[in-house]
Design a protein around this motif. Structure first.
Motif, mmCIF file in Angstrom:
data_model
loop_
_atom_site.group_PDB
_atom_site.id
_atom_site.type_symbol
_atom_site.label_atom_id
_atom_site.label_comp_id
_atom_site.label_asym_id
_atom_site.label_seq_id
_atom_site.Cartn_x
_atom_site.Cartn_y
_atom_site.Cartn_z
ATOM 1 N N TYR A 211 0.835 -1.196 0.000
ATOM 2 C CA TYR A 211 0.000 0.000 0.000
ATOM 3 C C TYR A 211 0.870 1.247 0.000
ATOM 4 C CZ TYR A 211 -4.017 -2.937 0.985
ATOM 5 O OH TYR A 211 -5.006 -3.866 0.901
ATOM 6 N N ASN A 212 0.351 2.282 -0.604
ATOM 7 C CA ASN A 212 1.027 3.579 -0.577
ATOM 8 C C ASN A 212 0.348 4.481 0.434
ATOM 9 O OD1 ASN A 212 2.784 2.966 -2.682
ATOM 10 N ND2 ASN A 212 1.278 3.554 -4.219
ATOM 11 N N ASP A 213 1.136 5.314 1.070
ATOM 12 C CA ASP A 213 0.579 6.335 1.942
ATOM 13 C C ASP A 213 0.531 7.636 1.166
ATOM 14 O OD1 ASP A 213 0.312 4.715 4.219
ATOM 15 O OD2 ASP A 213 2.444 4.985 4.697
ATOM 16 N N PHE A 214 -0.621 8.301 1.171
ATOM 17 C CA PHE A 214 -0.787 9.558 0.467
ATOM 18 C C PHE A 214 -1.090 10.658 1.462
ATOM 19 C CE2 PHE A 214 -1.948 6.346 -2.693
ATOM 20 C CZ PHE A 214 -1.130 6.731 -3.748
ATOM 21 N N LEU A 215 -0.484 11.798 1.248
ATOM 22 C CA LEU A 215 -0.745 12.967 2.077
ATOM 23 C C LEU A 215 -2.075 13.571 1.658
ATOM 24 C CD1 LEU A 215 0.194 15.162 4.083
ATOM 25 C CD2 LEU A 215 1.266 16.307 2.148
ATOM 26 N N MET A 216 -2.924 13.878 2.621
ATOM 27 C CA MET A 216 -4.201 14.514 2.317
ATOM 28 C C MET A 216 -4.201 15.917 2.908
ATOM 29 S SD MET A 216 -6.947 11.426 2.862
ATOM 30 C CE MET A 216 -8.249 12.606 2.982
ATOM 31 N N ALA A 217 -4.392 16.898 2.054
ATOM 32 C CA ALA A 217 -4.548 18.283 2.500
ATOM 33 C C ALA A 217 -6.022 18.619 2.340
ATOM 34 C CB ALA A 217 -3.681 19.215 1.667
ATOM 35 N N GLU A 218 -6.739 18.658 3.460
ATOM 36 C CA GLU A 218 -8.189 18.806 3.409
ATOM 37 C C GLU A 218 -8.679 20.199 3.773
ATOM 38 O OE1 GLU A 218 -10.207 14.785 4.392
ATOM 39 O OE2 GLU A 218 -8.708 15.125 5.958
ATOM 40 N N ASP A 219 -7.754 21.093 4.105
ATOM 41 C CA ASP A 219 -8.165 22.445 4.475
ATOM 42 C C ASP A 219 -6.991 23.395 4.223
ATOM 43 O OD1 ASP A 219 -6.361 21.919 6.569
ATOM 44 O OD2 ASP A 219 -7.955 21.524 8.005
ATOM 45 N N LEU A 220 -7.190 24.671 4.508
ATOM 46 C CA LEU A 220 -6.153 25.664 4.256
ATOM 47 C C LEU A 220 -4.877 25.351 5.034
ATOM 48 C CD1 LEU A 220 -5.201 28.276 2.951
ATOM 49 C CD2 LEU A 220 -6.269 29.529 4.839
ATOM 50 N N ALA A 221 -5.012 24.923 6.274
ATOM 51 C CA ALA A 221 -3.822 24.603 7.067
ATOM 52 C C ALA A 221 -3.027 23.467 6.413
ATOM 53 C CB ALA A 221 -4.228 24.220 8.490
ATOM 54 N N GLY A 222 -3.728 22.474 5.858
ATOM 55 C CA GLY A 222 -3.052 21.376 5.176
ATOM 56 C C GLY A 222 -2.323 21.842 3.929
ATOM 57 N N LEU A 223 -2.960 22.724 3.156
ATOM 58 C CA LEU A 223 -2.311 23.272 1.968
ATOM 59 C C LEU A 223 -1.079 24.086 2.341
ATOM 60 C CD1 LEU A 223 -5.372 24.384 -0.187
ATOM 61 C CD2 LEU A 223 -3.806 22.502 -0.648
ATOM 62 N N LEU A 224 -1.188 24.879 3.396
ATOM 63 C CA LEU A 224 -0.038 25.675 3.833
ATOM 64 C C LEU A 224 1.101 24.779 4.309
ATOM 65 C CD1 LEU A 224 -1.865 28.601 5.651
ATOM 66 C CD2 LEU A 224 -0.659 28.682 3.457
ATOM 67 N N PHE A 225 0.772 23.670 4.951
ATOM 68 C CA PHE A 225 1.786 22.721 5.380
ATOM 69 C C PHE A 225 2.560 22.187 4.175
ATOM 70 C CE2 PHE A 225 3.011 18.276 6.068
ATOM 71 C CZ PHE A 225 3.886 18.412 7.130
ATOM 72 N N VAL A 226 1.818 21.782 3.117
ATOM 73 C CA VAL A 226 2.454 21.246 1.918
ATOM 74 C C VAL A 226 3.307 22.321 1.249
ATOM 75 C CG1 VAL A 226 2.030 20.279 -0.376
ATOM 76 C CG2 VAL A 226 0.682 19.497 1.568
ATOM 77 N N ALA A 227 2.787 23.545 1.151
ATOM 78 C CA ALA A 227 3.552 24.640 0.550
ATOM 79 C C ALA A 227 4.824 24.906 1.352
ATOM 80 C CB ALA A 227 2.697 25.901 0.471
ATOM 81 N N ASN A 228 4.746 24.809 2.664
ATOM 82 C CA ASN A 228 5.901 25.045 3.513
ATOM 83 C C ASN A 228 6.975 23.974 3.318
ATOM 84 O OD1 ASN A 228 7.142 26.682 5.600
ATOM 85 N ND2 ASN A 228 6.858 24.916 6.960
ATOM 86 N N LEU A 229 6.568 22.798 2.854
ATOM 87 C CA LEU A 229 7.540 21.743 2.563
ATOM 88 C C LEU A 229 8.332 22.042 1.291
ATOM 89 C CD1 LEU A 229 5.413 18.538 3.291
ATOM 90 C CD2 LEU A 229 7.245 19.482 4.704
ATOM 91 N N GLY A 230 7.889 23.054 0.558
ATOM 92 C CA GLY A 230 8.569 23.413 -0.681
ATOM 93 C C GLY A 230 7.932 22.804 -1.908
ATOM 94 N N ALA A 231 6.743 22.225 -1.754
ATOM 95 C CA ALA A 231 6.051 21.647 -2.907
ATOM 96 C C ALA A 231 5.621 22.770 -3.843
ATOM 97 C CB ALA A 231 4.834 20.846 -2.452
ATOM 98 N N ILE A 232 5.869 22.597 -5.111
ATOM 99 C CA ILE A 232 5.443 23.585 -6.102
ATOM 100 C C ILE A 232 4.159 23.119 -6.762
ATOM 101 C CG2 ILE A 232 6.030 24.678 -8.302
ATOM 102 C CD1 ILE A 232 8.946 24.599 -7.422
ATOM 103 N N GLU A 233 4.135 21.876 -7.177
ATOM 104 C CA GLU A 233 2.987 21.355 -7.901
ATOM 105 C C GLU A 233 2.127 20.463 -7.014
ATOM 106 O OE1 GLU A 233 4.063 20.404 -12.285
ATOM 107 O OE2 GLU A 233 5.651 19.601 -11.009
ATOM 108 N N PHE A 234 0.834 20.479 -7.298
ATOM 109 C CA PHE A 234 -0.087 19.551 -6.666
ATOM 110 C C PHE A 234 -0.593 18.601 -7.741
ATOM 111 C CE2 PHE A 234 0.113 22.936 -3.674
ATOM 112 C CZ PHE A 234 -0.113 22.357 -2.439
ATOM 113 N N HIS A 235 -0.455 17.304 -7.504
ATOM 114 C CA HIS A 235 -0.870 16.270 -8.455
ATOM 115 C C HIS A 235 -1.802 15.300 -7.739
ATOM 116 C CE1 HIS A 235 2.020 16.722 -11.948
ATOM 117 N NE2 HIS A 235 2.407 17.660 -11.096
ATOM 118 N N PRO A 236 -3.088 15.620 -7.673
ATOM 119 C CA PRO A 236 -4.012 14.718 -6.974
ATOM 120 C C PRO A 236 -4.389 13.514 -7.834
ATOM 121 C CG PRO A 236 -5.220 16.539 -7.914
ATOM 122 C CD PRO A 236 -3.754 16.809 -8.182
ATOM 123 N N LEU A 237 -4.938 12.515 -7.169
ATOM 124 C CA LEU A 237 -5.502 11.374 -7.881
ATOM 125 C C LEU A 237 -6.787 11.824 -8.581
ATOM 126 C CD1 LEU A 237 -4.970 8.635 -5.160
ATOM 127 C CD2 LEU A 237 -3.544 9.126 -7.161
#
Length: 196
Positions: free
Chosen positions: A1-27
């Motif tokens: 199984y793969n573990d996927f990060l879920m950003a379900e709200d603004l705080a989650g999106l900000l967390f991902v952006a803070n990691l340095g992620a540029i692109e979002f590629h959802p399923l």
């Protein structure tokens, strides 16, 4: 199984952006129905020397086919070199069904415009044509989401369009992190029909 990060709200999106992620590629499906896509889509990728005008021409073919079937479609500039056209689907369809549907229409478009369109898997045979990639309609595949910043010159943004904007000659370079906020405030969420 793969573990996927879920950003379900603004705080989650900000967390991902803070990691340095540029692109979002959802399923292509929601968590509750991971094996059933929320949409079918046509991924149109130009191979040099094909131009973005060629992409727009192929997009018009896709729209004509979908209109003839009575299906609503939503174009989106990828933010890089291509375009995707989304067709929302009702729950219960499989990835195999959506892939077969996109593939059948892609092959019809290929027969109608073989000078401009390819579905060749051999990359060396795609030169100068727009590749209609139906295989991205599969479980586990992903592409840049609507509104995702892309790692391209000018920090382009993957942007939903109206068909009128496609016809008017919109290009990926028209939509950057410097220009999209005003646009979104003006036109709203053009991707809402797909998301809902």
């Amino acid at each position: 199984y793969n573990d996927f990060l879920m950003a379900e709200d603004l705080a989650g999106l900000l967390f991902v952006a803070n990691l340095g992620a540029i692109e979002f590629h959802p399923l292509h499906s929601r968590c509750g129905t991971i094996d059933q896509p929320d949409y079918a889509f046509f991924d149109l990728d130009p191979f040099e020397p094909a131009s973005f005008e060629d992409v727009r021409a192929v997009a018009r073919h896709v729209r004509a086919a979908l209109d003839a079937l009575g299906l609503e479609s939503y174009p989106k500039i990828s933010g890089a070199t291509g375009m995707q056209i989304y067709v929302p689907v009702t729950p219960g369809h499989t990835y195999e069904e959506t892939r077969a549907f996109v593939g059948a229409i892609g092959r019809a478009i290929l027969r109608a415009d073989p000078e401009r369109v390819t579905m060749e898997w051999d990359i060396s045979k795609r030169t100068g044509k727009v590749f209609v990639d139906h295989n991205m309609n599969r479980l586990g595949a992903n592409i840049a989401s609507a509104y995702s910043v892309r790692p391209e010159p000018g920090a382009t943004v993957s942007t939903p369009l109206t068909w009128e904007e496609v016809e008017a000659g919109a290009t990926p370079q028209d939509f950057t992190i410097a220009t999209v906020h005003e646009r979104f405030a003006e036109v709203g969420d053009l991707f809402r029909g797909v998301a809902e």
